[in-house]
Design an enzyme around this catalytic site. Sequence first.
Site, short mmCIF file in Angstrom:
data_model
loop_
_atom_site.label_atom_id
_atom_site.label_comp_id
_atom_site.label_asym_id
_atom_site.label_seq_id
_atom_site.Cartn_x
_atom_site.Cartn_y
_atom_site.Cartn_z
N HIS A 42 3.58 -0.12 -2.66
CA HIS A 42 3.85 -1.76 -2.65
C HIS A 42 5.38 -1.86 -2.61
CE1 HIS A 42 -0.03 -2.39 -2.98
NE2 HIS A 42 -0.33 -2.26 -4.24
N ASP A 48 -11.51 1.49 -3.32
CA ASP A 48 -10.09 1.13 -3.10
C ASP A 48 -9.66 1.59 -1.86
OD1 ASP A 48 -7.32 0.79 -3.66
OD2 ASP A 48 -7.04 1.98 -5.18
N GLN A 99 -7.82 -3.95 2.42
CA GLN A 99 -8.10 -3.14 1.38
C GLN A 99 -8.78 -3.88 0.37
OE1 GLN A 99 -6.54 -0.08 1.32
NE2 GLN A 99 -6.82 0.51 -0.83
N ASN A 130 0.85 -1.24 -0.14
CA ASN A 130 0.16 0.06 -0.03
C ASN A 130 0.87 1.27 -0.10
OD1 ASN A 130 -2.46 1.42 0.20
ND2 ASN A 130 -3.28 -0.06 1.14
N ARG A 131 0.26 2.46 0.33
CA ARG A 131 1.06 3.54 0.20
C ARG A 131 1.73 4.11 1.23
NH1 ARG A 131 -3.27 3.20 -3.09
NH2 ARG A 131 -3.25 3.86 -5.39
N GLU A 168 -6.87 -7.31 0.17
CA GLU A 168 -5.64 -7.62 0.76
C GLU A 168 -5.67 -7.14 2.45
OE1 GLU A 168 -3.47 -4.52 -1.26
OE2 GLU A 168 -5.28 -4.55 -2.62
N HIS A 200 -1.44 -10.15 -2.96
CA HIS A 200 -1.95 -9.46 -3.81
C HIS A 200 -2.91 -9.89 -5.00
CE1 HIS A 200 -2.89 -5.65 -6.11
NE2 HIS A 200 -2.43 -4.99 -5.01
N ALA A 201 -3.54 -11.22 -4.53
CA ALA A 201 -4.43 -11.78 -5.64
C ALA A 201 -5.66 -11.09 -6.11
CB ALA A 201 -4.51 -13.21 -4.85
N TYR A 202 -5.83 -11.21 -7.51
CA TYR A 202 -7.06 -10.57 -7.85
C TYR A 202 -7.91 -11.83 -7.98
CZ TYR A 202 -4.83 -6.32 -9.41
OH TYR A 202 -3.87 -5.09 -9.51
#
Length: 378
Positions: A132, A278, A317, A106-107, A344, A208-210
């Site tokens: 990330h 998000d 997230q 993340n940021r 996440e 970070h799986a989609y």
Amino acid sequence: MKRILLLTFACLCLAAPGISSADTPAKPTAEDFGKTADGTPVELYTLKSSKGLVAKIMTRGATLVQLHVPDSDGKSADVIFGFDDVAGYESEDNQYFGCTTGRVCNRIAKGKFSLDGKDYTLAINNEPNHLHGGVERSLDKVVWKAKPFANEKGTGVTFSYTSPDGEEGYPGNLDVTVRFFVPTDANRVSITYTAKTDKATPVNLTNHAYFNLGGAGSETVLNHKLMLNAPQYTPVDDTLIPTGEIKDVEGTVLDFRKPTRIGKGIEELTDTAALGYDHNFVLAEIPEGKSMRMAARLVDPDSGRTLTISTDQPGIQFYSGNFLMGQTGKDGKTYPHRSAVCLETQHYPDSINQPKFPSTVLKPGEEFKSTTVLNFGN
Ligand code: BGC
């Protein structure tokens, strides 16, 4: 002579890969998955349950490459995004598909933080912020060492990597492990992270799986129903950095405390910087005496597949794939805008600059340890 031959045969059987005792499944073996652009070999490991789950994980980025699960008719589909080869993962099309994300996922606002009286500057790779873990040597881009194992409950692989002091601007030599485990008797993947450092440093690790439970490459995820065990969220500014407040989800389109169609309120967020969901959600407290609690439940009404996520982390997230751009992934399938979700499990974004958020600082002598469990049903 006959006895010696028999004994030799028995020893050979025990030593040979793929052959195991009646109770313990075979230890997973490495398959060649090609090489990175700089020529480093990448291995792929397969973990299977007896109920139909098949997970494939590679050493580049300790990344989930495939995850097959059955639907209510027993029909299997790969429910995560990815590529057929390492070059795909190294391309611009890769938006952190399936990887282990860190050192800090993340940021981090403006890529800056101070720790123990020192200022640190990290790469800005998501204007004007750090995202990330950096650019070239973030945990998703390096090749990890793999140690496969099997026990009477199932099979797994422990990936390990030592990130040297100063890599991507972070302080301390950081020893990280990520252990993936699939029990034989359930369609479940447990992911356990550990980290140790020799200098105080921020650590925030996630996968970070989609996911698209209809199968990766399905047109949309907006008809999936989502439940989040999250009464609150962390509002963000227009660069997706938390303002520091913690607000109730009640009365907003972020209220997923009951199963809700993802598409229901998403249009209200289209004009925000996130272009949709998000957001970091603040998970409900872990009940006393428990080590984790349910964080999210995703249901695809068409296939009947379900995913229930449990974690010991304070946040999740929820990202609805708003920046997906129709890139081509595995088997020539395309991944359009909002055709997958990331869920996440992690600490809140920019925690290192937010004194009121749970701390992400790891100190020498401590061990970071965290587990997230992906439980599939139909
Ligand atoms: C972030 C998104 C980002 C995506 C891919 C998610 O974790 O929240 O903003 O676009 O990762 O990098």
